[in-house]
Design an enzyme around this catalytic site. Structure first.
Site, PDB file in Angstrom:
ATOM      1  N   ARG A  51       9.175   0.854  -2.604  1.00 46.22           N
ATOM      2  CA  ARG A  51      10.553   0.374  -2.698  1.00 46.22           C
ATOM      3  C   ARG A  51      10.683  -1.134  -2.734  1.00 46.22           C
ATOM      4  NH1 ARG A  51      10.836   4.894  -0.914  1.00 46.22           N
ATOM      5  NH2 ARG A  51       9.148   4.125   0.360  1.00 46.22           N
ATOM      6  N   THR A  52      10.029  -1.808  -1.796  1.00 42.87           N
ATOM      7  CA  THR A  52      10.288  -3.232  -1.682  1.00 42.87           C
ATOM      8  C   THR A  52       9.855  -3.955  -2.955  1.00 42.87           C
ATOM      9  OG1 THR A  52      10.006  -3.059   0.690  1.00 42.87           O
ATOM     10  CG2 THR A  52       9.969  -5.272  -0.221  1.00 42.87           C
ATOM     11  N   LYS A  80     -11.992 -11.964  -3.375  1.00 40.42           N
ATOM     12  CA  LYS A  80     -13.126 -12.906  -3.536  1.00 40.42           C
ATOM     13  C   LYS A  80     -13.119 -13.927  -2.409  1.00 40.42           C
ATOM     14  CE  LYS A  80     -12.744 -12.873  -8.590  1.00 40.42           C
ATOM     15  NZ  LYS A  80     -12.355 -13.737  -9.715  1.00 40.42           N
TER      16      LYS A  80
HETATM   17  C1  NCD Z   1       9.050  -0.255   5.566  1.00 40.79           C
HETATM   18  C2  NCD Z   1       7.949  -1.295   5.742  1.00 40.79           C
HETATM   19  O1  NCD Z   1       7.168  -1.529   4.828  1.00 40.79           O
HETATM   20  O2  NCD Z   1       7.929  -1.872   6.826  1.00 40.79           O
HETATM   21  N1  NCD Z   1       9.189   0.173   4.256  1.00 40.79           N
HETATM   22  C3  NCD Z   1      10.011  -0.534   3.421  1.00 40.79           C
HETATM   23  O3  NCD Z   1       9.757  -1.655   3.082  1.00 40.79           O
HETATM   24  N2  NCD Z   1      11.152   0.053   3.043  1.00 40.79           N
HETATM   25  C4  NCD Z   1       8.978   0.864   6.515  1.00 40.79           C
HETATM   26  C5  NCD Z   1       7.703   1.642   6.622  1.00 40.79           C
HETATM   27  O4  NCD Z   1       6.725   1.389   5.923  1.00 40.79           O
HETATM   28  O5  NCD Z   1       7.687   2.558   7.445  1.00 40.79           O
END
Ligand code: NCD
Length: 306
Positions: A51-52, A80
């Site tokens: 998602r991010t 590396k």
């Molecule tokens: C979260 C993260 O990466 O901290 N995910 C996200 O970015 N939506 C939550 C998770 O990984 O549990």
């Protein structure tokens, strides 16, 4: 030039402006479709993400900009032995802005110190995740109509969950927010958050183990995944991973207008039967994440759209 390391880097007034901009983007996406023509976003992800990373990329594409980057340390020169500082010096020559996720707490901060382009912390170890917090704030404001005077229950891995650490800091700045931390003993919220953020400002909070006991009080339930990758041994993870499973039976105890949020990915902590409940807000939350990242890119690049 501004970076984003923590949700507190913006004042409450600046945050309001950013959320207003995100709301305008939701209503009038066409106005923003060429706002970043010719600009480039680099996504530097040393840790897995769906998602991010993709929402950053979608955000920049929606603004008419371009994207490039890497999605694992293994496919970059980190494998590396290149340092984060050297990598960012180079990326500064290629891109106008970058989003960085790293397993080490503070790595994006190190990058921002030598960068000549804005750096956005897209998650650093178990520390902070400010853009998830912006997403969460926009979701709450859009669905509940306000960012003050409510009770939020945060449930699951409150020890390693960086989204929780950032969200608590951000919500602590609004009037009348009460926190209920729901976790097993081993995954309680860190002492420094309780002491430095909540007790220091006299903000009410409680810690409980059973979700059923507090369900009727909640306006928002924020579920989280047990953070497998931050555990030192597999045995503890296996013992704790299914500690909470939200299902329709537990949802019956909640208010009719409570909302369920989750930063995702979900593993077992929310049963799929809950997805059909109108109070399940976690997929709508994903959409808000794109609007807010568009607003953030415009703000950090100082692009004004009239
Ligand atoms: C979260 C993260 O990466 O901290 N995910 C996200 O970015 N939506 C939550 C998770 O990984 O549990």
């Amino acid at each position: 030039m501004r970076h984003l390391m923590s949700p507190l880097d913006f004042s409450v007034e600046e945050l309001d402006k950013l959320l207003d901009l995100a709301h305008d983007i939701e209503l009038h996406p066409e106005k923003y479709a060429h706002a970043c023509d010719g600009k480039k976003l680099a996504t530097l992800f040393y840790e897995p993400s769906t998602r991010t990373r993709l929402s950053f990329e979608a955000a920049m594409l929606n603004l008419g900009g371009n994207i490039f980057g890497f999605s694992s340390a293994a496919s970059s020169s980190a494998s590396k032995g290149e340092s984060v500082s050297d990598t960012i010096r180079m990326i500064s020559c290629y891109a106008d802005i970058c989003a960085m996720r790293h397993p080490k707490e503070g790595a994006p901060m190190v990058a921002s110190a030598v960068s000549s382009i804005p750096v956005i912390n897209a998650g650093d170890g178990g520390h902070q995740h400010p853009t998830q917090t912006l997403t969460d704030l926009l979701t709450i404001r859009s669905l509940k109509g306000r960012l003050d005077h409510f009770t939020i229950g945060l449930c699951g891995d409150l020890k390693f969950g960086r989204t929780v650490h950032s969200l608590v800091r951000a919500l602590a700045r609004y009037e009348g927010v009460r926190f209920i931390f729901i976790s097993p003993e081993e995954l309680k919220v860190p002492e420094y958050i309780k002491e430095d953020v909540l007790e220091a400002q006299g903000i009410p909070f409680r810690e409980v183990e059973r979700i059923e006991d507090v369900m009727p009080e909640l306006d928002i339930l924020y579920m989280t995944r047990v953070q497998k990758e931050r555990f030192f041994n597999e045995e503890d993870y296996v013992r704790l991973k299914d500690f909470y499973i939200l299902n329709n039976r537990k949802m019956k105890l909640a208010k009719d207008d409570m909302i369920v949020m989750h930063p995702l990915p979900r593993v077992n902590e929310i049963s799929v039967e809950v997805d059909k409940d109108p109070r399940a807000a976690y997929f709508r939350q994903v959409q808000y994440g794109v609007y807010v990242r568009m607003a953030l890119i415009l703000t950090l690049l100082e692009v004004n759209v009239c």
